[in-house]
Design an enzyme around this catalytic site. Structure first.
Site, mmCIF file in Angstrom:
data_model
loop_
_atom_site.group_PDB
_atom_site.id
_atom_site.type_symbol
_atom_site.label_atom_id
_atom_site.label_comp_id
_atom_site.label_asym_id
_atom_site.label_seq_id
_atom_site.Cartn_x
_atom_site.Cartn_y
_atom_site.Cartn_z
ATOM 1 C CD GLU A 172 -2.599 1.251 2.655
ATOM 2 O OE1 GLU A 172 -3.628 1.943 2.693
ATOM 3 O OE2 GLU A 172 -2.187 0.572 3.627
ATOM 4 C CE LYS A 178 -7.265 1.360 3.804
ATOM 5 N NZ LYS A 178 -6.026 1.970 4.342
ATOM 6 C CB CYS A 223 -4.111 -1.518 4.745
ATOM 7 S SG CYS A 223 -3.216 -1.278 6.306
#
Length: 509
Positions: free
Chosen positions: A265, A341, A375
């Site tokens: 990321e 995300k 993440c």
């Protein structure tokens, strides 16, 4: 890369391809008509052995081919000629009961060279050899640079010097780099080959899965190789420097035959150093301007290195001016897809003003269906459960954590996702520090691949892990067939034993 490519296809040759095939051949052989195939020859070849004729297409255009027949090599003289091995282009020499795949042609259009498309054709030939349970691939290769030094070296010496990288030959060097070895030197193989001084080198690649019995090798790919990149944050002068560093790692993991390369990321964050005089929200919006270039370059890498690349993440501004944390799946067939995300951390909201995406999806690849979560997303089990219901077997999690506490959350949740969804989970993050980039000063990471927990898998559910906080790659093989066995015969069957009569996880319409 000289030509922009959007889609690469590798398939069997059809007779309808002949005009396009000949056009590309004329470019490859500088319009030397003696080396060009005629339509009736291609028709004969397709009649006797259609599955052995391969073409590679770029955006629908034939840009290369690999043609072959099956023979019993012992039926031919050691110093046979091209005309003898092909039966004067009648291909009466093809023997479906033979044990050797004999290559009679391979070429790539000159405008598409340098993309490793020839290697892709050779890999397809190797797969065909294994599928048909043939003992080896054999062909006689030219040595077109030999005429330049024939007054200094014998063919034997020339071959040895090419093998030791002391000399370069465009054909022989390529074959040696593709795991072929020299069987013998032949004289007079291809009439009129003055560049090779009438010499040819009989080359062979051995099929290590060959069995004397007629049993065919299962052609379906079960072992998938993952290349995880633990990226060191370091000052970078410009975007090209970042691409150079990225290509170094892609070259490394593809050199080991990896099917996927996973970047972390926000690995592009070093480029924000030039904007450190701006506010944090303005600086990251400047970084977002690189997202289009990133996608284009990594698509090129995916084609050139024949590998599927998960580009970690980078900031991106949509047409409405909203800032997202996104990444790209760049497939080796030349296509690409974006993922966003979904769950944005409080830090990303407070310092950068990011917003979350609204699409939960899986992606079809040549190694099966995969999921990608950035993440923080891995800490929400509903996402991966929906992906598992869609058939996901591999979950990739690019992450960025500044402390060991944050990494522990990502790691433990990733392990849980592997167990509860009967899948493999690969995580990769950034290490090091960026003292000249606000809000990106320190990182902590340990790349790893996690597995379900059953007898066929490691007892701790960890297939492999990198050294913490050290720049490195992690190359890991995962067996997809084990997931099928687990689902049907595991000591527990988590996906099957869910109480769907009491609860379920589903997407809102």
């Amino acid at each position: 890369m000289q030509t922009t490519i959007h889609k690469i296809d590798l398939r069997n040759l059809y007779l309808d391809d002949f005009r396009a095939l000949r056009a590309s051949m004329s470019k490859a052989y500088s319009a030397t008509s003696d080396l060009l195939w005629e339509e009736d020859e291609i028709e004969k070849l397709l009649t006797v052995f259609p599955e052995g004729q391969l073409v590679i297409l770029a955006d629908g255009k034939v840009v290369g081919a690999a043609l072959s027949i099956i023979v019993n090599l012992r039926d031919f003289k050691a110093n046979h000629t091209y005309q003898e091995i092909t039966g004067d282009s009648s291909f009466s020499t093809h023997n479906a009961e033979g044990n050797v795949l004999y290559g009679i042609e391979v070429f790539i259009h000159p405008e598409y060279r340098g993309l490793r498309l020839g290697r892709r054709l050779y890999d397809a030939r190797k797969e065909l050899c294994e599928t048909l349970n043939l003992k080896s691939i054999v062909f006689a290769g030219r040595i077109p640079n030999y005429n330049k030094v024939s007054d200094q070296y014998t063919p034997k010496k020339y071959i040895e010097m090419v093998r030791m990288k002391e000399l370069y030959d465009p054909v022989l060097t390529f074959q040696l780099n593709n795991d072929f070895h020299v069987k013998k030197v032949m004289k007079g193989y291809l009439e009129g080959d003055t560049a090779s001084e009438d010499y040819a080198v009989l080359m062979e690649w051995n099929n290590i899965y060959y069995e004397e019995s007629p049993k065919l090798i299962n052609a379906k790919k079960s072992i998938v190789r993952l290349g995880l990149i633990q990226w060191q944050m370091r000052p970078l002068n410009n975007l090209e420097a970042l691409f150079d560093q990225a290509e170094f790692f892609i070259d490394a993991v593809s050199g080991y035959g990896s099917d996927f390369a996973l970047f972390p990321e926000l690995f592009t964050a070093p480029l924000m150093a030039d904007y450190n005089h701006l506010s944090e929200s303005d600086a990251i919006r400047e970084l977002a301007k690189y997202s289009g270039s990133l996608r284009e370059k990594f698509q090129e890498f995916a084609i050139s290195y024949n590998i599927n690349i998960i580009t970690g993440s980078t900031p991106h501004i949509d047409e409405d001016g909203k800032l997202y944390n996104i990444g790209f799946l760049c497939k080796r067939d030349g296509t690409s897809e974006m993922y966003k995300k979904i769950h944005i951390t409080p830090n990303e909201v407070a310092h950068w003003g990011m917003v979350g995406g609204d699409t939960i999806q899986t992606f079809n690849t040549d190694c099966g269906k995969i999921g990608i979560m950035i993440c923080y997303d891995v800490e929400f089990p509903e996402l991966s459960r929906i992906m598992a219901d869609q058939g996901m077997q591999l979950l990739f999690v690019p992450f960025l954590t500044d402390t060991q506490n944050g990494y522990t959350r990502v790691r433990n949740c990733a392990q849980a996702r592997a167990i509860e969804n009967e899948c493999y989970v690969a995580v990769a993050g950034c290490v090091g520090n960026l003292p000249k980039v606000n809000n990106m000063d320190i990182q902590y990471a340990q790349a790893a691949v996690f597995t379900p927990s059953d007898f066929s898998f490691p007892t701790n559910g960890v297939k492999a892990e990198a050294t913490p906080n050290t720049e490195m790659t992690l190359i890991v093989d995962v067996d997809m067939d084990l997931l099928k066995e687990l689902h049907e015969f595991g000591s527990v069957k988590i996906l099957k034993d869910r109480r769907n009569d009491l609860y379920e996880v589903k997407l809102k319409k």
